[in-house]
Structure formats: structure tokens, C-alpha cells
Design an enzyme around this catalytic site. Structure first.
Site, mmCIF file in Angstrom:
data_model
loop_
_atom_site.group_PDB
_atom_site.id
_atom_site.type_symbol
_atom_site.label_atom_id
_atom_site.label_comp_id
_atom_site.label_asym_id
_atom_site.label_seq_id
_atom_site.Cartn_x
_atom_site.Cartn_y
_atom_site.Cartn_z
ATOM 1 N N GLY A 130 6.146 12.976 -1.180
ATOM 2 C CA GLY A 130 6.010 11.529 -1.039
ATOM 3 C C GLY A 130 6.215 10.790 -2.347
ATOM 4 N N THR A 131 5.687 11.318 -3.416
ATOM 5 C CA THR A 131 5.797 10.644 -4.713
ATOM 6 C C THR A 131 7.259 10.489 -5.113
ATOM 7 O OG1 THR A 131 3.646 11.487 -5.394
ATOM 8 C CG2 THR A 131 5.151 10.809 -7.157
ATOM 9 N N ASN A 187 -3.687 5.054 2.900
ATOM 10 C CA ASN A 187 -4.377 6.330 2.720
ATOM 11 C C ASN A 187 -5.880 6.185 2.536
ATOM 12 O OD1 ASN A 187 -2.902 5.186 0.407
ATOM 13 N ND2 ASN A 187 -4.042 6.653 -0.820
ATOM 14 N N GLN A 225 1.273 8.745 5.175
ATOM 15 C CA GLN A 225 0.038 8.962 5.934
ATOM 16 C C GLN A 225 0.256 8.867 7.441
ATOM 17 O OE1 GLN A 225 -3.000 9.972 5.058
ATOM 18 N NE2 GLN A 225 -2.508 10.081 2.880
ATOM 19 N N SER A 239 6.018 13.009 3.559
ATOM 20 C CA SER A 239 5.594 14.165 2.771
ATOM 21 C C SER A 239 5.127 15.280 3.707
ATOM 22 C CB SER A 239 4.436 13.733 1.860
ATOM 23 O OG SER A 239 3.859 14.854 1.238
ATOM 24 N N HIS A 252 3.093 17.972 3.200
ATOM 25 C CA HIS A 252 1.735 18.541 3.166
ATOM 26 C C HIS A 252 0.691 17.676 3.847
ATOM 27 C CE1 HIS A 252 -0.411 16.382 -0.220
ATOM 28 N NE2 HIS A 252 0.819 15.987 -0.459
ATOM 29 N N THR A 284 19.200 22.488 -6.731
ATOM 30 C CA THR A 284 19.263 23.474 -5.648
ATOM 31 C C THR A 284 18.130 23.216 -4.662
ATOM 32 O OG1 THR A 284 20.255 25.068 -7.144
ATOM 33 C CG2 THR A 284 19.236 25.963 -5.151
ATOM 34 N N CYS A 315 -5.966 11.085 -5.770
ATOM 35 C CA CYS A 315 -5.515 10.792 -7.128
ATOM 36 C C CYS A 315 -6.497 9.899 -7.875
ATOM 37 C CB CYS A 315 -4.156 10.105 -7.099
ATOM 38 S SG CYS A 315 -3.135 10.651 -5.760
HETATM 39 N N1 PLP Z 1 2.066 7.766 -0.382
HETATM 40 C C1 PLP Z 1 0.887 7.833 0.244
HETATM 41 C C2 PLP Z 1 0.480 6.726 1.168
HETATM 42 C C3 PLP Z 1 0.032 8.918 0.041
HETATM 43 O O1 PLP Z 1 -1.150 8.970 0.655
HETATM 44 C C4 PLP Z 1 0.456 9.952 -0.843
HETATM 45 C C5 PLP Z 1 -0.435 11.088 -1.151
HETATM 46 O O2 PLP Z 1 -1.646 10.988 -1.070
HETATM 47 C C6 PLP Z 1 1.713 9.841 -1.462
HETATM 48 C C7 PLP Z 1 2.491 8.726 -1.214
HETATM 49 C C8 PLP Z 1 2.220 10.909 -2.373
HETATM 50 O O3 PLP Z 1 2.670 12.015 -1.613
HETATM 51 P P1 PLP Z 1 2.825 13.461 -2.274
HETATM 52 O O4 PLP Z 1 1.445 14.018 -2.435
HETATM 53 O O5 PLP Z 1 3.650 14.241 -1.288
HETATM 54 O O6 PLP Z 1 3.528 13.289 -3.569
#
Ligand code: PLP
Length: 386
Positions: free
Chosen positions: A72-73, A150, A178, A198, A200, A236, A324
Site C-alpha cells: 500500500g505504501t 484505518n 483497508q 495491499s 497483507h 524483477t 505506524c
Molecule cells: N493505506 C492505508 C489506509 C493503510 O491502512 C495502510 C497500512 O496500514 C497503508 C496504506 C500502507 O500499506 P502497506 O502496509 O501495505 O504499506
């Protein structure tokens, strides 16, 4: 000995055994580089293509519109910076309650000279589409609004925002990290141009993700190097993660109503129970338009970290907000944006259930909660409890 109970599915989810089985061959047996020419590589390429097709089907997208990322990041960074860099000096609109992957990307481009508007939200954490419309300028290149938050679970009116964006010819990015497990993320139904997911967060592998980029959208690549992902993301491919993400997303779509049904009943039991045990607890986020698995509160006079530690000692894994920001003493930017007083923001609790949770987990949690409440509100001393 009490069971350990995991109520932090918004932070991450356990790997689904079916996803694990799907991934396994790509960890060792099929180790070929999908860009090479021999048979082993072609097998890897076929798996990559299949994963892309599967994901595209879930999103109602074309396979060529899917860019696999590391999560996601990366997807959020690629969307914000990719669009902004392709339109130097432009303006972007986002909200005060985005994940830091969006907010910090926006703040970064602001330092490079771009203009950014951070829209407020109401007390339930909802963005007013009218505010979006009013913020649009001739030089606006992108609107980025998350699908569901989130920390507080509020679901945004993406359809309405998308209609405004489309009418004003501004690109719309949606962080669906989310929501992708729980809500429909059909890109045409939502009306988005870019969408982040994302793996996970939906029982897939960590370090897997994707960015949907609508055909014709100008979004410059973020990583330069080889020509992978049609030149949109060099490097890759992490084939095992990609195969896992595709499997997890497909399972989430197939099992969505069943999973949501379980989640909703557990979430509602948690909300009822917490309010009963702790009448001062205030639900944060929208009372109805919220993720089916998400219960979040602020608790007056409580330090969130102490609460989490006290719960941990009773085998309950919960969160005070996003993973985080926990551990930092700063009150959450999301709770502050709701207009809550700073002191109250320090005492937050987030309980996010998953489809492995059962009613007995909720009962066990509610059974220990009075003791934990008394401890963290100073009604009893630690020595009396331990
Ligand atoms: N965006 C939202 C709304 C999230 O809740 C999160 C992770 O908590 C992310 C982005 C980041 O995702 P990732 O952990 O896959 O980098």
C-alpha cells in the site's frame, strides 16, 4: 491459561493457508525470471499473467491497468508522486485523515513547490463532496481520498467524489488498502482513475500490493530500471507475493458476504459490550458507514498505550489506531481531525475482527475488560491485579 485473541486485523492479517499453498511453488520450484526466454521463465511469466488477469477480474479492470507493487505504501507514493511529477507545479487535493503513505507523500511534494489542499472531515470522519468540488482549481491534477479509514473505519462517499472529479476532469486516486477485503472495489463502479491495494490486509503476503492505473492516465513511473510492468514499475517481479495477492483478493471477493456477516455480528457485539462495561467510551467514526469489522473508541482519562499493555497481559491484541502511529506519543491526526480534544485522543482503542474470530473471543475480551478498565483508570493498583 487464556487464549490469545487477535483483534488487530486492520494492522495486518494472518496468511490464508490457501494463499500459502498457491505461493509455495514460486518460492523455489518456479524460480525463473519472468523476463527470460526458456521454459522455466515462461512458466513464471504465465503465473504472472494469470495473477494479473485474476486481479483485473476482481477490480473490473483490464489486465494492462494493473501495476504490481510492494504494498500500500508504494502504491500510494506512486500515485501521488507519479501524477504530480507528470504535471509540474500542479495542485492536489487530499484529506486530513489519510494514511501517512498519502499524507507524507503530499507533504513531500509540497516541499517541492506543489500546492496541496488538506480537506477537513465532519465529526464522523466523512469528507463532504461539496468541499472537494470547492477546492478544485484550474491547475488541480489529482484528488486523493481514501475508501475507508484505518483508524476509525469510516467509509467515504467515493461515488459522489468520483462524479465531481470526472465532471471537472481531475484524476481521482483512492487508497483502498483497508476496504479491498470488505467492500466492492470495482473500479468503474467506484469511478476511480488510480486505486491502491495491499495484500497483507486481506490474508495475503506482506510486501505485496498493486496500483490500478486507468488506461490513458498520465502517471509517471516512480521506480526506474528494467521495463517490467509495461515500464510503469521497474524491478524483477516478486512473483510469489504477486501470486499470493491475486489468490487472496479472489478469495476475499468470493467469500465477502460470508466474512462480512461474521465480522458485523462480532463488531456489533464488541460495540455493545464496550459501551456497557465502559459507559464513558465514545465510538469514533461513522456509526453506520463503517467497515464491517471495525470498532473504535476514545476513552476519557485513559492513556492508550497503558490500555494496550494491560490488554496484552490478558492475551488481547488490539491497537490504539494505526500500527505506524502507535508507540509515538503524538495524538492521532485522524482523531484530531474529528475535532476531539487532544487529551481524549490519547486514549483510543481500535478493535478490528477477522473471519477466524468467534463469539467466545468477544466474550473473553468483555470478561477481562472491567478489570482492565479499573486498572487503567486508576481505580485499582497494579499489585492488586497481578
Ligand atoms: N493505506 C492505508 C489506509 C493503510 O491502512 C495502510 C497500512 O496500514 C497503508 C496504506 C500502507 O500499506 P502497506 O502496509 O501495505 O504499506
Amino acid at each position: 491459561m487464556t487464549n490469545e485473541i487477535y483483534f488487530d486485523h486492520a494492522a495486518t492479517t494472518p496468511l490464508d493457508p490457501r494463499v500459502r499453498a498457491a505461493i509455495e511453488p514460486y518460492l523455489d520450484v518456479v524460480y525463473g525470471n519472468p523476463s527470460s526466454v526458456y521454459r522455466l521463465a515462461r512458466t513464471a511469466r504465465a503465473a504472472l499473467d494469470t495473477a494479473r488477469d485474476k486481479v483485473a477480474e476482481v477490480l473490473g479492470a483490464r489486465s494492462a491497468e494493473i501495476v504490481f507493487t510492494s504494498g500500500g505504501t508504494e502504491s500510494d507514493n506512486a500515485a501521488i508522486k507519479g501524477v504530480a511529477f507528470s504535471r509540474p507545479g500542479s495542485h492536489i487535493i487530499t484529506t486530513q485523515i489519510e494514511h501517512h503513505a498519502v499524507l507524507h507523500s503530499a507533504q513531500f511534494i509540497e516541499r517541492l513547490g506543489y500546492a496541496v489542499t488538506y480537506l477537513p472531515v465532519d465529526r464522523h470522519g466523512t469528507v463532504d463532496p461539496e468541499d472537494v468540488a470547492r477546492a478544485i482549481r484550474p491547475e488541480t491534477s489529482l484528488i486523493s481520498v481514501m475508501h475507508a479509514n484505518n483508524e476509525i473505519g469510516t467509509i467515504q462517499p467515493i461515488g459522489e467524489i468520483a462524479r465531481i472529479a470526472r465532471a471537472r476532469k481531475v484524476l481521482l486516486h483512492v487508497d483502498a488498502v483497508q476496504s479491498a477485503g470488505a467492500l466492492n472495489v470495482d473500479v468503474d463502479a467506484l469511478g476511480v482513475d488510480l486505486l491502491s491495494i495491499s495484500g497483507h490486509k486481506l490474508y495475503g503476503p506482506k510486501g505485496s500490493g498493486l496500483l490500478y492505473v486507468r488506461r490513458g492516465t498520465v502517471c509517471w513511473p516512480f521506480l526506474h530500471g528494467g521495463g517490467q510492468e509495461r515500464g510503469r514499475r521497474a524491478g524483477t517481479e516478486n512473483l510469489a507475493a504477486i501470486v499470493g495477492l491475486a489468490e487472496a483478493l479472489q478469495l476475499a471477493q468470493r467469500e465477502r458476504s460470508e466474512r462480512n456477516g461474521i465480522a458485523r455480528s462480532l463488531r456489533d457485539a464488541l460495540i455493545r459490550g464496550v459501551r456497557q462495561v465502559w459507559p464513558a467510551a465514545q465510538l469514533t467514526g461513522h456509526p453506520e458507514h463503517r467497515l464491517p469489522n471495525h470498532a473504535s473508541f476514545v476513552l476519557p482519562g485513559v492513556d492508550g498505550e497503558s490500555l494496550l499493555l494491560a490488554l496484552d497481559q490478558r492475551g488481547i491484541m488490539a491497537s490504539s489506531g494505526s500500527a505506524c502511529t502507535s508507540g509515538s506519543l503524538e495524538p492521532s491526526h485522524v482523531l484530531l481531525a474529528l475535532g476531539l480534544p487532544t487529551d481524549l485522543c490519547r486514549g483510543s482503542l481500535r478493535l478490528t475482527v477477522g473471519h477466524h474470530n468467534v463469539a467466545a473471543d468477544v466474550e473473553q475480551f468483555l470478561a477481562v475488560l472491567p478489570e482492565v478498565r479499573d486498572r487503567v483508570t486508576g481505580l485499582v493498583t497494579e499489585s492488586r491485579l497481578d
